[in-house]
Scaffold this motif. Structure first.
Motif, PDB file in Angstrom:
ATOM      1  N   GLY A  94      14.722  -5.854 -14.237  1.00 13.15           N
ATOM      2  CA  GLY A  94      14.831  -5.480 -12.841  1.00 13.15           C
ATOM      3  C   GLY A  94      13.504  -4.930 -12.342  1.00 13.15           C
ATOM      4  N   VAL A  95      13.307  -4.994 -11.036  1.00 11.32           N
ATOM      5  CA  VAL A  95      12.071  -4.526 -10.406  1.00 11.32           C
ATOM      6  C   VAL A  95      12.299  -3.099  -9.917  1.00 11.32           C
ATOM      7  CG1 VAL A  95      10.385  -4.956  -8.597  1.00 11.32           C
ATOM      8  CG2 VAL A  95      11.476  -6.881  -9.752  1.00 11.32           C
ATOM      9  N   PHE A  96      11.442  -2.155 -10.372  1.00 10.03           N
ATOM     10  CA  PHE A  96      11.590  -0.738 -10.063  1.00 10.03           C
ATOM     11  C   PHE A  96      10.391  -0.253  -9.237  1.00 10.03           C
ATOM     12  CE2 PHE A  96      13.779  -1.476 -14.051  1.00 10.03           C
ATOM     13  CZ  PHE A  96      15.010  -0.874 -13.836  1.00 10.03           C
ATOM     14  N   VAL A  97      10.663   0.776  -8.412  1.00 12.78           N
ATOM     15  CA  VAL A  97       9.583   1.460  -7.702  1.00 12.78           C
ATOM     16  C   VAL A  97       8.853   2.347  -8.703  1.00 12.78           C
ATOM     17  CG1 VAL A  97       9.034   3.046  -5.840  1.00 12.78           C
ATOM     18  CG2 VAL A  97      10.891   1.396  -5.553  1.00 12.78           C
ATOM     19  N   HIS A  98       7.535   2.118  -8.834  1.00 15.07           N
ATOM     20  CA  HIS A  98       6.752   2.849  -9.825  1.00 15.07           C
ATOM     21  C   HIS A  98       5.967   4.002  -9.214  1.00 15.07           C
ATOM     22  CE1 HIS A  98       4.635   3.639 -13.493  1.00 15.07           C
ATOM     23  NE2 HIS A  98       3.459   3.313 -12.982  1.00 15.07           N
ATOM     24  N   HIS A  99       5.486   3.817  -8.003  1.00  9.49           N
ATOM     25  CA  HIS A  99       4.693   4.865  -7.352  1.00  9.49           C
ATOM     26  C   HIS A  99       4.878   4.732  -5.848  1.00  9.49           C
ATOM     27  CE1 HIS A  99       1.472   7.700  -6.536  1.00  9.49           C
ATOM     28  NE2 HIS A  99       0.924   6.813  -5.727  1.00  9.49           N
ATOM     29  N   VAL A 100       4.961   5.875  -5.142  1.00  5.82           N
ATOM     30  CA  VAL A 100       5.095   5.913  -3.692  1.00  5.82           C
ATOM     31  C   VAL A 100       3.952   6.729  -3.127  1.00  5.82           C
ATOM     32  CG1 VAL A 100       6.599   6.488  -1.757  1.00  5.82           C
ATOM     33  CG2 VAL A 100       7.603   5.776  -3.923  1.00  5.82           C
ATOM     34  N   THR A 101       3.243   6.170  -2.157  1.00  6.30           N
ATOM     35  CA  THR A 101       2.108   6.858  -1.536  1.00  6.30           C
ATOM     36  C   THR A 101       2.617   8.011  -0.676  1.00  6.30           C
ATOM     37  OG1 THR A 101       0.893   4.779  -1.508  1.00  6.30           O
ATOM     38  CG2 THR A 101       0.055   6.549  -0.125  1.00  6.30           C
ATOM     39  N   GLU A 102       2.060   9.189  -0.876  1.00  8.42           N
ATOM     40  CA  GLU A 102       2.487  10.360  -0.111  1.00  8.42           C
ATOM     41  C   GLU A 102       2.075  10.209   1.348  1.00  8.42           C
ATOM     42  OE1 GLU A 102       1.127  13.951  -1.817  1.00  8.42           O
ATOM     43  OE2 GLU A 102       2.154  13.667  -3.738  1.00  8.42           O
ATOM     44  N   GLY A 103       2.954  10.622   2.249  1.00  3.59           N
ATOM     45  CA  GLY A 103       2.694  10.541   3.669  1.00  3.59           C
ATOM     46  C   GLY A 103       3.045   9.212   4.296  1.00  3.59           C
ATOM     47  N   SER A 104       3.394   8.231   3.509  1.00  5.05           N
ATOM     48  CA  SER A 104       3.746   6.921   4.058  1.00  5.05           C
ATOM     49  C   SER A 104       5.182   6.928   4.562  1.00  5.05           C
ATOM     50  CB  SER A 104       3.560   5.839   3.000  1.00  5.05           C
ATOM     51  OG  SER A 104       4.393   6.076   1.886  1.00  5.05           O
ATOM     52  N   SER A 105       5.533   5.861   5.280  1.00  2.62           N
ATOM     53  CA  SER A 105       6.906   5.758   5.795  1.00  2.62           C
ATOM     54  C   SER A 105       7.903   5.697   4.661  1.00  2.62           C
ATOM     55  CB  SER A 105       7.030   4.521   6.694  1.00  2.62           C
ATOM     56  OG  SER A 105       6.179   4.626   7.808  1.00  2.62           O
ATOM     57  N   ASN A 111       0.824  -1.213   0.000  1.00  2.00           N
ATOM     58  CA  ASN A 111       0.000   0.000   0.000  1.00  2.00           C
ATOM     59  C   ASN A 111       0.856   1.262   0.000  1.00  2.00           C
ATOM     60  OD1 ASN A 111      -2.317  -1.554   0.046  1.00  2.00           O
ATOM     61  ND2 ASN A 111      -2.447  -1.546   2.294  1.00  2.00           N
ATOM     62  N   GLN A 112       2.132   1.132   0.344  1.00  2.00           N
ATOM     63  CA  GLN A 112       3.026   2.290   0.367  1.00  2.00           C
ATOM     64  C   GLN A 112       3.712   2.504  -0.975  1.00  2.00           C
ATOM     65  OE1 GLN A 112       5.687   2.448   3.727  1.00  2.00           O
ATOM     66  NE2 GLN A 112       4.299   1.288   5.035  1.00  2.00           N
ATOM     67  N   ILE A 113       4.086   1.396  -1.653  1.00  2.00           N
ATOM     68  CA  ILE A 113       4.781   1.527  -2.926  1.00  2.00           C
ATOM     69  C   ILE A 113       4.151   0.589  -3.939  1.00  2.00           C
ATOM     70  CG2 ILE A 113       6.975   2.198  -1.885  1.00  2.00           C
ATOM     71  CD1 ILE A 113       7.946  -0.644  -2.273  1.00  2.00           C
ATOM     72  N   GLN A 114       4.254   0.950  -5.209  1.00  2.00           N
ATOM     73  CA  GLN A 114       3.860   0.109  -6.323  1.00  2.00           C
ATOM     74  C   GLN A 114       5.104  -0.129  -7.192  1.00  2.00           C
ATOM     75  OE1 GLN A 114       0.605   1.826  -8.463  1.00  2.00           O
ATOM     76  NE2 GLN A 114      -0.719   1.993  -6.656  1.00  2.00           N
TER      77      GLN A 114
END
Length: 985
Positions: A577-588, A566-569
C-alpha cells in the motif's frame, strides 16, 4: 436594606452604563418573567419605542417565544440609552414591583418624584388611573373565577367520594379476583401433579413393553435356533442312512467271488484225474487253446477294460444319483424349516397387530382425556378473560372520568388566560424544527482553542453575545443567515447520512458540494462512478465551515492540492500500500490534519470541468507518484490510518529486507543486453521480479531474475520502465524490419533477430496497461522526462504474470499437431505416461458438459465422441502424465479448469524430418504438410498465456532419441512454476 437604599444614589443620577449593567445582570430573569405586551404601552407613552418597534416585537416570525421577544425589546431600549433604561425600570416598578426591587434594590413608589419625567404629570396620572382601574377589573375577574373554582371544587369533591366508593368496589373485586386466581393456581398445581403421575405411569408402562418386546425377540431367536438344530439333526440322520446302505452292498460281492473261486478249484481237480491219451489230446488241445487263448486274452483284456470303464461310469452315475437324492432331502428339510418359520412369523405378526390395536385404543383414550382437560382449561380461561375484561372496563371508565375532569380544568384555565391576555393577536403555534446534527470540532483543535475564541461564525446563539444591542441591519442579516442555514441543513439531509461523524477543517479551504462522498472500499466501485460525466458541475464554494467525513476507519479529506508532491511525500507500493511518509509544515495538507502513516486509498480531483477518480490502494509507487503529480487544484483524498503496516514497512526498508513496497512479476517480451552501469540483461520470455518501480529519476525499475523452480531472486539490476522499454521495443522492431547492411550477415543472424522480440498487443489505451489507478483519463499529458506519453501505443514490452503451483503430473501437449499425432503413441508407451482416450457420451451428458465447458475437443459430433476434462483428471489422479493428442485450442479450456499443460514445440526442418520419414509414411503424412503445420502454429505460441518449451532439431537424430528428449523436457518443466499471464483488457 433601608440603610443600603439610603446610601445608594438616586436612579436618575446614575450613568447610562451603570443602569444597563443593573439590567443586563438580571437579563435572564427579565426575559423569563416579563410580558412585552404589558410594558409596551408605558414605553410608547415614554416615547422610547415606536409603533414600528411594537409591530416588530409582537408580530415578527423569527421570535418564536416570549423570551426572544423580551430580549429583542431590551436590545431596542438599549439603543435609546439612559431614557430607555429609566423607562424600562419605571414600567417594571408599576407592573412588576418584585422584579423592580430585585434589580434596583429599592421599594417601588408611585410618587411623582420617583419618576424620571419622561412623561408629563397629567399623562402619568391618567396612565396610573388607567392601570389601577385595569387592576381592579382583573381583581374582580379573579374573585369571580375563585368563586367559580370553589363551586367546581365542591362538585369535584362529590365526584371524588363517588370515585372512592367505586375504588372500594374495585378493590373488593380485585380481592375476589386474587382469591379466584389463587384457587386456579392450586388447581393448576394439582393438575400438574396428576400429569407428572401419569407421565411416570407411562414411563413404567413403556419400560415394561420394551422388556416384553425384548423377551419376545429372545424367545423367537431361541425357537429359530432349536428348529435349525432339529433340521441339522435330520440331515445328519439322512446322511448316516445313506452311508449304511452303501456299506451293505459290499458283502454280497465278496460271496460271489468266493463261489467262483471254488468252482475253478473243482475243475482243476477233475483235470488232474484224466488218462495219458486224454492228456496228449488235451496237450494238443491245450496248444490250440493257448493259441486261441492269446487271441481271447486280448479280446478279454479289451472287454475288461471296456467293462471297467462302464463300471466306473456306473459308479459315478450312482454316486451322482445318491448326491442328488441327498440334495433333495436337504431341500425338503429346508422347505419344512422355512414353512415352520413362516407360520411363526404369521403368529408373531398377529400378536403385533393385536398390540397395535390395543395401543390405538389407549391412545384414543388418552386423547379424549386430553381433550376433556383442554375443554376444562378453556372454560377456566374464558372465566378469567371475563374477569379481566370487567377489570379493564372499570379501569377505562375511571381513566375516562379523570380525562374529562382534566379537560374541564384545562378549558377553565384557558378561558381565564384568554380573558387576561386578550391583547395578544391570535396566531397558530410555530412548527417544531427538525433535529439535525450541528457542526463538530476537529479533535486536535480542543487543545489549541479556548472558549473565548469561538465567535458568532462558529456557534449560533439565540441571544446576542455582546453587551451593545445590534442594529436593525445586523438583525436583518442574522435572520437571513439563520434561515439560510436551516434551509441548507434541511436540503442536505437527503444526501448526507447522519450515521457518520463530522469534524471541522481549515477555514480557508473549500469543499466540492457537487461531488458525492467517496466510497470507503475501492473494491466495490460501480462503472458509473469511474466514467467521466460531461455534465458534471464545477467545484462549488460553500460559505460556512465544512467538515470531514469519517466512515469507519476511512477518512476523506478535501483541501487545496496545488503542487501536491511538494506538500506530501509517499512511500510503499502495490504489495504494502502507498503511505504518507512526510508532510510539509504549513501546507494545506498539514493544516487539514494529514499525518505520516496514513494509507492513501483514492484520489479525486477536477480537470477541465471533469471529475477524475484514481484508486491508489493497490498501485505501484511509480503510478502513485504520477497520480499525485496530476493534481493542480482542489482535491479529495481518501485515507486509512494504518500505523502498524507503515512502521513494519519502514523497519523492512531500514533492515534492507525490501527495496520498496512494490512486488510483482512480469514477462519480458524483448531481449535487452546489460551494461557496466548495472543494467540487468534479459532475454525474451524471461520472468523478472520487480521490487522497486521508482529506483531512479530517469525512469528505471529495480528487478531480479527468478529461479524457475523456487521463485527465489537471483541476479538483480536496473531495468527500463514500461515507457522506456516500449521505445526500445519499437526501435528493435524497426531494426528487424529495415536492417542495416552491416547487420546482414546471414541467415543465422536474421533468425536471432526474429527471436529478439515477442510482439504482444492490446487495445489502444491512454495510459499504461499495467496501471490500475486511473478510472478515466482522456487528457494525460506527457511529462518532461518522457515517462508518461500522451498516447500509449498497443505494443507491450512487459506483460504481468502470476505464479501458479501445478499438481504433481501435468498433461503434455506436443506441437506441431501433425508431428504430435506421430509421436504421442510412442510417448504414451513410456513409463509414467498414458494416452488420453476419447469418451462416448450420451446426448444429455454431452449437452451438460458442453454448457459447462468441460469438453476439450469433439472427434465426431454425431456420435458425441469427444475428449473431456474428467478423462484428463482421472489420469492425473493416478500420478501419470496425460498425453493429449490435441491442438492449441484445448490449452485455454484447461487453464479455465486450473490445469496447466506442458507445451512442447518440436522445431522442424526438412533435414530433421527426413529422420522420421518412415514414421510419417506410416501415418500417411508428407514432410511438406508437417512444415506447413509448423509454420502456421508457431506464431500462435506467442499468444498463449503461459510459457512453452522448444526442442531444436539438432538435439535429436532419430525417433528414440526424440522420445528421450521429450521425456527429459517434460520432467524439467514439471519441476518449474507456471507463470500465467494476466490478461489486460
Amino acid at each position: 436594606m433601608a440603610e443600603s437604599v439610603l446610601n445608594t444614589p438616586d436612579l436618575k443620577d446614575l450613568e447610562e452604563e451603570e443602569l444597563w449593567d443593573l439590567i443586563n445582570d438580571n437579563r435572564h430573569a427579565i426575559s423569563l418573567g416579563v410580558r412585552p405586551c404589558v410594558l409596551i404601552p408605558y414605553l410608547r407613552q415614554a416615547r422610547v419605542l415606536t409603533d414600528l418597534d411594537e409591530d416588530e416585537i409582537l408580530t415578527c416570525l423569527n421570535f418564536t417565544n416570549r423570551g426572544m421577544k423580551t430580549s429583542h425589546m431590551l436590545d431596542l431600549l438599549h439603543v435609546q440609552g439612559h431614557n430607555g433604561a429609566m423607562a424600562l425600570l419605571e414600567s417594571l416598578m408599576i407592573h412588576y414591583p418584585t422584579l423592580y426591587t430585585r434589580i434596583t434594590g429599592r421599594e417601588p413608589s408611585i410618587e411623582p418624584s420617583g419618576f424620571s419625567g419622561l412623561i408629563n404629570y397629567n399623562e402619568l396620572t391618567e396612565y396610573l388611573v388607567h392601570a389601577v382601574s385595569s387592576m381592579q377589573t382583573e381583581l374582580q375577574v379573579a374573585r369571580h373565577e375563585a368563586l367559580r373554582l370553589q363551586g367546581r371544587c365542591c362538585q369535584l369533591e362529590g365526584k371524588l367520594e363517588q370515585a372512592q366508593q367505586n375504588n372500594e368496589e374495585l378493590s373488593q373485586m380485585q380481592g375476589e379476583h386474587a382469591r379466584l386466581r389463587s384457587h386456579l393456581d392450586d388447581l393448576n398445581r394439582e393438575l400438574l401433579k396428576l400429569k407428572d403421575e401419569k407421565c411416570d405411569i407411562y414411563v413404567r408402562y413403556t419400560t415394561a413393553l420394551e422388556e416384553k418386546s425384548a423377551t419376545i425377540v429372545r424367545n423367537r431367536d431361541l425357537q429359530l435356533e432349536i428348529s435349525q438344530l432339529q433340521h441339522e439333526l435330520k440331515k445328519a440322520r439322512k446322511e448316516t442312512d445313506f452311508e449304511r446302505q452303501r456299506s451293505l452292498k459290499n458283502p454280497t460281492d465278496t460271496q460271489k467271488l468266493k463261489d467262483e473261486l471254488n468252482a475253478v478249484r473243482a475243475k482243476l481237480l477233475e483235470t488232474e484225474t484224466l488218462f495219458p491219451v486224454q492228456q496228449d489230446i488235451l496237450v494238443h488241445d491245450l496248444k490250440e487253446v493257448e493259441n486261441r487263448r492269446s487271441e481271447l486274452a486280448e479280446e478279454v483284456s479289451r472287454l475288461s477294460e471296456e467293462n471297467i470303464r462302464l463300471q466306473q461310469e456306473k459308479e459315478e452315475l450312482l454316486e451322482e444319483k445318491d448326491c442328488l437324492a441327498l440334495e433333495v432331502e436337504k431341500l425338503t428339510v429346508d422347505c419344512e424349516m422355512y414353512q415352520h418359520r413362516s407360520t411363526l412369523f404369521h403368529s408373531q405378526l398377529e400378536e403385533i397387530q393385536a398390540e397395535r390395536d390395543r395401543a390405538y385404543l389407549s391412545r384414543d383414550g388418552a386423547q379424549a382425556q386430553i381433550a376433556r382437560s383442554l375443554a376444562e382449561k378453556d372454560v377456566l380461561r374464558g372465566q378469567l378473560m371475563e374477569l379481566q375484561a370487567r377489570v379493564f372496563a372499570m379501569n377505562a371508565c375511571s381513566k375516562q372520568r379523570e380525562r374529562r375532569e382534566k379537560s374541564r380544568d384545562r378549558k377553565l384555565s384557558c378561558d381565564s388566560s384568554r380573558g387576561s391576555c386578550s391583547e395578544f393577536p391570535p396566531s397558530s403555534p410555530p412548527a417544531r424544527r427538525q433535529l439535525c446534527r450541528l457542526n463538530a470540532i476537529l479533535p486536535e483543535s480542543f487543545n489549541s482553542f479556548d472558549a473565548c475564541e469561538f465567535n458568532d461564525e462558529a456557534i449560533c446563539s439565540i441571544s446576542s453575545n455582546q453587551v451593545e444591542p445590534p442594529c436593525s441591519e445586523s438583525l436583518r442579516r442574522r435572520g437571513f443567515a439563520s434561515r439560510s442555514d436551516v434551509e441548507d441543513i434541511y436540503s442536505s439531509q437527503d444526501s448526507l447520512s447522519f450515521d457518520h461523524d463530522y469534524v471541522f477543517i481549515s477555514k480557508g479551504d473549500s469543499f466540492d458540494e457537487s461531488k458525492s462522498p467517496l466510497p470507503c472500499s475501492t473494491s466495490r466501485r460501480s462503472p458509473n462512478d469511474s466514467v467521466l460525466r460531461a455534465s458534471a458541475p464545477p467545484f462549488l464554494m460553500r460559505s460556512r465551515p465544512q467538515a470531514l467525513r469519517i466512515t469507519g476507519r476511512v477518512l476523506t479529506v478535501f483541501f487545496q492540492g496545488e503542487m501536491l508532491l511538494n506538500q506530501i511525500q509517499v512511500t510503499g507500493g502495490n504489495k504494502t500500500g502507498v503511505f504518507v511518509h512526510h508532510v510539509t509544515e504549513g501546507s494545506s495538507a498539514h493544516n487539514t490534519g494529514i499525518s505520516p502513516g496514513s494509507q492513501i486509498l483514492q484520489l479525486r480531483y477536477e480537470r477541465e470541468q471533469r471529475a477524475v477518480i484514481m484508486v491508489i490502494e493497490d498501485t505501484t509507487l511509480e503510478e502513485a507518484l504520477w497520480a499525485l503529480g496530476q493534481v493542480q487544484g482542489p482535491c479529495n483524498i481518501t485515507l486509512r490510518p494504518s500505523q502498524d503496516a507503515y512502521e513494519n514497512l519502514l523497519q523492512q526498508l531500514k533492515n534492507g529486507e525490501v527495496m520498496s513496497g512494490d512486488s510483482f512479476y512480469i514477462r519480458v517480451n524483448m531481449t535487452m543486453p546489460g551494461d557496466a552501469a548495472g543494467t540487468l540483461a534479459v532475454k525474451c520470455n524471461d520472468i523478472v521480479h520487480v521490487t522497486d518501480t521508482h529506483h531512479s529519476n530517469d525512469g528505471s525499475w529495480w528487478a531480479s531474475h527468478v529461479h524457475p523452480c523456487h521463485l527465489e531472486d537471483l541476479k538483480s539490476g536496473a531495468l527500463p520502465n514500461y515507457y522506456r522499454a516500449q521505445r526500445l521495443l519499437i526501435r528493435t522492431l524497426e531494426d528487424m524490419t529495415y536492417p542495416r547492411k552491416a547487420q546482414r550477415k546471414g541467415k543465422t543472424l536474421a533468425h536471432e533477430k526474429q527471436r529478439a522480440a515477442r510482439i504482444v498487443i492490446t487495445g489502444q489505451q491512454s495510459r499504461n496497461p499495467l496501471w490500475v489507478s486511473v478510472e478515466d483519463d482522456n487528457n494525460t499529458a506527457q511529462d518532461s522526462d518522457g515517462c508518461v506519453p500522451s498516447r500509449c501505443v498497443t505494443l507491450m514490452p512487459y506483460t504481468l504474470v502470476s505464479p501458479r503451483f501445478p499438481p504433481i503430473c501435468r498433461p503434455v501437449v506436443l506441437l506441431p499437431t501433425l508431428l504430435g499425432h506421430v509421436l504421442h503413441k510412442r510417448l504414451a508407451e513410456q513409463e509414467g505416461y498414458q494416452l488420453c482416450e476419447p469418451e462416448l457420451l450420451m446426448a444429455s451428458d454431452h449437452a451438460i458438459q458442453m454448457q459447462k465447458g468441460e469438453i476439450l475437443e469433439e472427434c465426431d459430433s454425431k456420435t458425441h465422441l469427444c475428449y473431456t476434462l474428467q478423462g484428463v483428471e482421472k489420469i492425473m489422479k493416478r500420478g501419470t502424465h496425460c498425453v493429449l493428442p490435441l491442438g492449441l485450442d484445448c490449452v485455454r479450456r484447461l487453464h479455465r479448469a486450473e490445469i496447466f499443460p506442458i507445451i512442447i514445440y518440436i522445431m522442424s526442418t526438412e533435414r530433421s524430418l527426413r529422420r522420421l520419414r518412415h514414421k510419417l509414411r506410416q501415418n500417411v503424412l508428407t514432410e511438406s504438410q508437417v512444415l506447413e503445420c509448423s509454420c502456421s502454429e508457431e506464431p500462435l505460441l506467442d499468444k498463449l498465456p503461459c510459457l512453452y518449451q522448444s526442442i531444436p532439431p539438432e538435439s535429436w537424430h532419430d525417433s528414440a532419441t526424440l522420445i528421450d528428449t521429450l521425456k527429459m523436457v517434460a520432467s524439467e518443466e514439471q519441476q518449474k512454476i507456471v507463470q500465467l499471464t494476466i490478461v489486460v483488457k
